[in-house]
Design an enzyme around this catalytic site. Structure first.
Site, PDB file in Angstrom:
ATOM      1  N   HIS A 231       0.860  -1.183   0.000  1.00  0.00           N
ATOM      2  CA  HIS A 231       0.000   0.000   0.000  1.00  0.00           C
ATOM      3  C   HIS A 231       0.899   1.236   0.000  1.00  0.00           C
ATOM      4  CE1 HIS A 231      -3.128  -2.804   1.931  1.00  0.00           C
ATOM      5  NE2 HIS A 231      -3.418  -2.650   0.653  1.00  0.00           N
ATOM      6  N   GLY A 232       0.615   2.152  -0.916  1.00  0.00           N
ATOM      7  CA  GLY A 232       1.503   3.295  -1.102  1.00  0.00           C
ATOM      8  C   GLY A 232       1.662   4.164   0.116  1.00  0.00           C
TER       9      GLY A 232
ATOM     10  N   ASN B 296      -3.627  -5.411  -2.727  1.00  0.00           N
ATOM     11  CA  ASN B 296      -3.879  -6.544  -1.847  1.00  0.00           C
ATOM     12  C   ASN B 296      -5.329  -7.011  -1.924  1.00  0.00           C
ATOM     13  OD1 ASN B 296      -2.706  -8.425  -0.079  1.00  0.00           O
ATOM     14  ND2 ASN B 296      -3.642  -7.425   1.689  1.00  0.00           N
TER      15      ASN B 296
ATOM     16  N   GLU C 106       2.016  -6.591  10.246  1.00  0.00           N
ATOM     17  CA  GLU C 106       1.725  -5.190  10.576  1.00  0.00           C
ATOM     18  C   GLU C 106       2.792  -4.755  11.569  1.00  0.00           C
ATOM     19  OE1 GLU C 106      -0.708  -3.662   9.091  1.00  0.00           O
ATOM     20  OE2 GLU C 106      -1.947  -5.294   8.315  1.00  0.00           O
TER      21      GLU C 106
END
Length: 491
Positions: A125-126, A186, A308
């Site tokens: 994710h950018g 994703n 995460e």
């Protein structure tokens, strides 16, 4: 009066909703993101099933992170500085044409060996850039320490480690979650439960690059680095009915073991009040579909975790050294687990003494591991502390089974498979049995009473000697492949 009280209460409730801290896309909190819940039945503890419009982090917050050009230069500089144990290559390009760079670290980079391979991917994710920074730090730490640190040395000598700091450089450049086509990478992989993204031509170039990569390189395990929470996530990530509950994959015990390796090596992940032991089943947290994690396990033969690694999706750059120190041992130990535990070995054919591509299955676990086509090596990750029944098979050969007790250390189990029964195969096995008990006395008497009995006897001796040499060759090949640190079994 009642109307005034109702209006007053409504104003208070509205103010509370506005002032509540926003929730990050994968748990935890964020200092810039704002999400809406489009479907309350999918709403988990922070993760979001759907992509929403998000407010980008400020330029001030992004200051101190490497730009895409800066990351590319840093990776090229690294492979020049550490050329002895690394190489740089690209698996494709993003929507906007930026190369998807990968660093491979090994004592023989670019070569195919009978060793497991591991991949780390960051910046899926950018707007989650911590992973790209930590992965470059990981590469530099290994380069600086592999000649003096036993753990770094083990990784370099026994694993092919592939590091991709950024899968979504286009999203990073504009500080947004999705890629340049506004697609969440994703959620872009084929899904096991729902027929989404079945058309290859409609998938994003970044997604196609990953899928092609896994066809070219056989990865044993991998992990993607995300931000917004502090937890190690494992399959399954979705459920058949789209409801939120723990949904275990066939290797649930092994995935829990791998997730705990990361969590317990971390400074404080395992101390989480939200996630027991700092780990979670994806569907039990909240279900997603089209995710990379489940696709890797199903189609790539690769055990992948979604990590995460920071509560904030985009923390200040000044916090990166601390986040790196908190995650360093976790990242190293997860890669090292490929050789420190599990069942490993090779499959050989008895008739030719050559590596034999085949399949390895564990009794009671509905999952098959493929041996390498060229070297026939397999690497089966398993939770320790149990007895496993391991079966190797290959078309045209009889399967073989052995039982191993997997303790804290890895076990080597090599297999020598016998050809299936055939006229030629029966003759070969009878000759290579190297035992004269298969020849009855009348036949021997007949042979030796013939005029050519001396020639016949010599032929038998020659064949027996060749069989002896063949068996020695097979055992020598097996001995060369075993590592002294593993308990070995040959069946």
């Amino acid at each position: 009066m009642r109307k005034l009280r109702f209006v007053f209460n409504l104003l208070i409730l509205t103010a509370i909703c506005i002032l509540l801290p926003p929730i990050a896309a994968r748990g935890g909190h964020s200092d810039y993101i704002q999400l809406g819940d489009r479907n309350s039945s999918f709403h988990g503890t922070g993760r979001s099933l759907f992509s929403q419009e998000e407010r980008r982090p400020s330029l001030e917050l992004a200051r101190g992170y490497m730009t895409n050009d800066g990351l590319e230069k840093a990776m090229k500089d690294f492979t020049k500085r550490c050329s002895k144990i690394s190489r740089l290559y690209s698996i494709g390009k993003s929507v906007n044409g930026f190369p998807l760079w990968v660093i491979e670290i090994s004592d023989r980079p670019g070569e195919i060996e009978a060793e497991p391979a591991f991949k780390y991917i960051g910046n899926v994710h950018g707007d989650e850039p911590v992973g790209r920074e930590l992965l470059l730090r990981l590469a530099n730490w290994i380069c600086d320490n592999y000649e003096k640190d036993p753990l770094a040395q083990m990784i370099v000598e026994n694993v092919h480690l592939h590091i991709m700091p950024s899968l979504n450089p286009d999203g990073f450049s504009v500080r947004k979650r999705n890629n340049a086509n506004n697609v969440d990478l994703n959620r872009d992989f084929p899904d096991q439960f729902f027929p989404i993204n079945e058309d290859l031509s409609l998938r994003q170039p970044e997604t196609r690059a990953i899928m092609t990569w896994l066809r070219d390189i056989r990865f044993t395990a991998s992990a993607t680095l995300h931000g917004g929470a502090l937890v190690a996530n494992f399959p399954w990530d979705g459920t058949e009915d789209k409801r939120k509950y723990y949904y275990a994959c066939p290797d649930d015990e092994t995935f829990r073991f791998l997730a705990r390796i990361y969590s317990k090596s971390h400074r404080n992940m395992s101390l989480s009040n939200e996630f027991q032991e700092g780990i979670t089943n994806g569907a039990g947290w909240y279900p997603i579909y089209g995710g990379m994690q489940d696709w890797n396990y199903i189609h790539g033969g690769c055990f992948e975790l979604t990590l995460e690694i920071s509560d904030n999706k985009w923390p200040k750059a000044s916090e990166l050294p601390t986040i790196w120190e908190y995650n360093r041992m976790s990242m190293l130990n997860l890669v090292a687990s490929l050789v420190k535990t599990g069942v490993h070995g090779r499959i050989f054919s008895l008739d030719q003494g050559k590596p034999l591509p085949g399949l390895v299955v564990i009794k009671g676990i509905n999952y098959t591991v493929k041996a390498h086509q060229a070297y026939a090596d397999y690497h089966r990750l398993l939770a320790p502390g149990q007895k496993y029944e391991v079966t190797a098979s290959s078309p045209g050969y009889k399967p073989k089974t052995t039982s191993v007790w997997l303790g804290e250390n890895a076990v080597t189990a090599d297999f020598i498979l016998i050809p299936e029964a055939s006229a030629r195969g029966n003759l070969l096995r009878s000759i290579c049995d190297c035992s004269y008990k298969n020849y009855n006395q009348p036949l021997l008497t007949h042979l030796f009473t013939e005029t050519n009995n001396v020639i016949t006897f010599m032929l038998i001796v020659v064949v027996a000697f060749l069989c002896f040499l063949l068996q020695r060759r097979v055992r020598f090949n097996l001995w060369k492949q075993r590592q002294s640190s593993r308990r070995s079994v040959t069946v």
